[in-house]
Scaffold this active site. Structure first.
Site, PDB file in Angstrom:
ATOM      1  N   GLN A  96       0.810  -1.213   0.000  1.00 17.47           N
ATOM      2  CA  GLN A  96       0.000   0.000   0.000  1.00 17.47           C
ATOM      3  C   GLN A  96       0.844   1.264   0.000  1.00 17.47           C
ATOM      4  O   GLN A  96       2.043   1.248   0.268  1.00 17.47           O
ATOM      5  CB  GLN A  96      -0.913   0.016   1.222  1.00 17.47           C
ATOM      6  CG  GLN A  96      -0.167  -0.009   2.545  1.00 17.47           C
ATOM      7  CD  GLN A  96      -1.102  -0.087   3.741  1.00 17.47           C
ATOM      8  OE1 GLN A  96      -1.354   0.922   4.398  1.00 17.47           O
ATOM      9  NE2 GLN A  96      -1.625  -1.279   4.023  1.00 17.47           N
ATOM     10  N   HIS A  98       0.037   5.860   0.617  1.00 21.70           N
ATOM     11  CA  HIS A  98      -0.929   6.870   1.030  1.00 21.70           C
ATOM     12  C   HIS A  98      -0.761   8.120   0.169  1.00 21.70           C
ATOM     13  O   HIS A  98       0.352   8.440  -0.261  1.00 21.70           O
ATOM     14  CB  HIS A  98      -0.747   7.209   2.500  1.00 21.70           C
ATOM     15  CG  HIS A  98      -0.750   6.000   3.390  1.00 21.70           C
ATOM     16  ND1 HIS A  98      -1.814   5.146   3.453  1.00 21.70           N
ATOM     17  CD2 HIS A  98       0.202   5.488   4.210  1.00 21.70           C
ATOM     18  CE1 HIS A  98      -1.535   4.162   4.297  1.00 21.70           C
ATOM     19  NE2 HIS A  98      -0.310   4.344   4.760  1.00 21.70           N
ATOM     20  N   GLU A 133       3.046   8.818   8.253  1.00 19.19           N
ATOM     21  CA  GLU A 133       2.920   7.961   9.427  1.00 19.19           C
ATOM     22  C   GLU A 133       4.281   7.549   9.964  1.00 19.19           C
ATOM     23  O   GLU A 133       5.271   7.489   9.239  1.00 19.19           O
ATOM     24  CB  GLU A 133       2.068   6.724   9.123  1.00 19.19           C
ATOM     25  CG  GLU A 133       2.650   5.790   8.076  1.00 19.19           C
ATOM     26  CD  GLU A 133       1.696   4.651   7.717  1.00 19.19           C
ATOM     27  OE1 GLU A 133       0.463   4.858   7.737  1.00 19.19           O
ATOM     28  OE2 GLU A 133       2.201   3.556   7.416  1.00 19.19           O
ATOM     29  N   HIS A 266       4.747   0.400   0.743  1.00 18.94           N
ATOM     30  CA  HIS A 266       5.217  -0.340   1.906  1.00 18.94           C
ATOM     31  C   HIS A 266       4.251  -1.460   2.261  1.00 18.94           C
ATOM     32  O   HIS A 266       3.105  -1.494   1.801  1.00 18.94           O
ATOM     33  CB  HIS A 266       5.395   0.591   3.117  1.00 18.94           C
ATOM     34  CG  HIS A 266       4.119   1.252   3.579  1.00 18.94           C
ATOM     35  ND1 HIS A 266       3.570   2.343   2.935  1.00 18.94           N
ATOM     36  CD2 HIS A 266       3.277   0.968   4.614  1.00 18.94           C
ATOM     37  CE1 HIS A 266       2.456   2.712   3.552  1.00 18.94           C
ATOM     38  NE2 HIS A 266       2.256   1.884   4.577  1.00 18.94           N
ATOM     39  N   ARG A 285      -4.228   0.398  -2.283  1.00 16.36           N
ATOM     40  CA  ARG A 285      -3.641  -0.940  -2.198  1.00 16.36           C
ATOM     41  C   ARG A 285      -3.249  -1.456  -3.583  1.00 16.36           C
ATOM     42  O   ARG A 285      -3.939  -1.195  -4.562  1.00 16.36           O
ATOM     43  CB  ARG A 285      -4.611  -1.912  -1.534  1.00 16.36           C
ATOM     44  CG  ARG A 285      -4.993  -1.512  -0.106  1.00 16.36           C
ATOM     45  CD  ARG A 285      -5.993  -2.470   0.511  1.00 16.36           C
ATOM     46  NE  ARG A 285      -6.370  -2.037   1.851  1.00 16.36           N
ATOM     47  CZ  ARG A 285      -7.360  -1.188   2.108  1.00 16.36           C
ATOM     48  NH1 ARG A 285      -8.092  -0.716   1.107  1.00 16.36           N
ATOM     49  NH2 ARG A 285      -7.623  -0.829   3.341  1.00 16.36           N
TER      50      ARG A 285
END
Length: 408
Positions: A96, A98, A133, A266, A285
């Site tokens: 995935q 972001h 993140e 990642h 994804r």
């Protein structure tokens, strides 16, 4: 200062033991437990324990953002800008990435205009925020993160000694840059099923031979080969297994962090960690999952620049305090290592904060009030609250993570 009860999320890749054991519940749990959310995301907000019951942190913040968030409220649209989690992966998460802030805003608006239900499994964008993140390992934590140096990947592909990989290794060797990585990744992730069914078994056979030749541990790319075999066992026939060969494979020891900015491909493989991110649930994804996969949209947001392994080492800012440096404006994270019976430690804050205990038990003090917090539990500190002091650690050493807003 109030107790904050996390929202438990169950996914197939979660653990039946890790979160239950951490929180002091019966082991094994009835279902795989993957994440414990401490935040105010609409999908699953934590609950604030008050004298007359509990309320959603989302509602608490919405009712009085000035009190709860303080001066940062206008900068983040009167929303708590970060989401804190404990993550427990027994099996690999999906491959995935972001989106950036601009991509998230555009994607969210487009799906709203297309009237895709917000809870639809086909939805890519569940909010309009980006999602940088940081994950910090609580135990040995393994992950794939960012595209490896192209020339290093060529070495890996040639080392597997699979004739069917030769044209792909030659392709990347001829163009060892982000464009070459984009071409190879796109080729593999969009392979027709017949071509994938021929290539993937040959690659896996090559991984087996490679490990056997080096007795499984001494070969240079043993970790990458083992990971490919493990992924193929969990997700047979998935093109994401091939894509995983292009990524850095790393192991975090307890206390080490991994920061991922927008666009970094990642997959977390296994382990337990504290994760903090912008208050978003946007995930694109590309495989290794039974969930919705949108390859064209993933390709639109991916950053194919090779990435040095982005391990974050905490800066010691005191005898017991370790701060994780990141460029994120939405969050900051510090770790407190507390010896049993140690002197009280202040936890300063100028805005909202969440204090999460991950080992032992601590007693928090604030203006004469006390709150006992044990492992797997947390406390909500509003911007209007006075400074909190960790007065004591009982039941042995304790560990506390303090999540707050980053520099705006």
């Amino acid at each position: 200062m109030h107790e904050l009860v996390g929202a438990l999320r169950s996914y197939a890749w979660g653990s039946r033991t890790a979160l239950a054991q951490l929180c002091g519940r019966e082991v094994p749990s009835a279902h795989p437990e993957a994440e414990l959310w401490f935040g105010a995301h609409p999908a699953d907000p934590a609950r604030v324990v008050l004298a007359d019951g509990s309320r959603s942190l989302l509602d608490v913040v919405a009712d009085d953002p000035e009190r709860e968030l303080g001066s940062v409220a206008p900068a983040f649209g009167d929303r708590l800008p970060f989401l804190l989690k404990i993550l427990a992966a027994e099996e690999p998460l999906s491959l995935q990435a972001h989106p950036s802030a601009e991509q998230a805003a555009a994607g969210f608006a487009w799906e709203n205009k297309a009237q895709v239900p917000i809870d639809s499994p086909m939805r890519n964008y569940r909010d309009d925020s980006h999602k940088p993140e940081l994950v910090v390992a609580l135990d040995r934590f393994e992950a794939l993160a960012g595209f490896r140096s192209p020339l290093r990947t060529v070495e890996l592909l040639r080392a597997l000694d699979v004739p069917q990989l030769t044209p792909y290794a030659d392709l990347l060797a001829a163009q060892p840059d982000s464009a070459g990585l984009r071409t190879l990744f796109t080729t593999w992730i969009t392979l027709p099923q017949a071509a994938l069914a021929a290539l993937l078994p040959a690659v896996l056979d090559g991984c087996v031979r490679y490990l056997a030749a080096g007795k499984g541990t001494t070969t240079e790319f043993a970790g990458e080969a083992r990971t490919a075999l493990e992924l193929a066992e969990t997700y047979p026939g998935d093109a994401g297994v091939l894509a995983a060969l292009l990524l850095n494979r790393l192991t975090l020891e307890p206390g080490q962090g991994l920061f991922l900015a927008a666009g970094n491909l990642h997959a977390y493989l296994r382990g337990v960690g504290v994760e903090i991110m912008a208050n978003s649930d946007n995930v694109l994804r590309g495989g290794l999952t039974p969930k919705h996969v949108d390859v064209p949209e993933l390709l639109r947001v991916l950053d194919f620049e090779p990435l040095d392994v982005p391990v974050v080492t905490a800066d010691a800012t005191g005898e017991t305090v370790y701060r994780y440096p990141t460029p994120a404006h939405e969050f900051a994270l510090s770790r407190y290592e507390l010896a049993e019976g140690a002197a009280p430690v202040p936890i300063p804050h100028t805005g909202p904060a969440i204090l999460l205990c991950t080992a032992g038990t601590v007693t928090l003090r604030q203006d004469g009030e006390q709150l006992r917090v044990r492992a797997g539990h947390a406390a909500w500190i509003s911007a209007a609250d006075a400074e909190v002091v960790v007065a004591t650690a009982t039941d042995g050493p304790a560990q506390v993570f303090a999540a707050s807003v980053g520099s705006c």
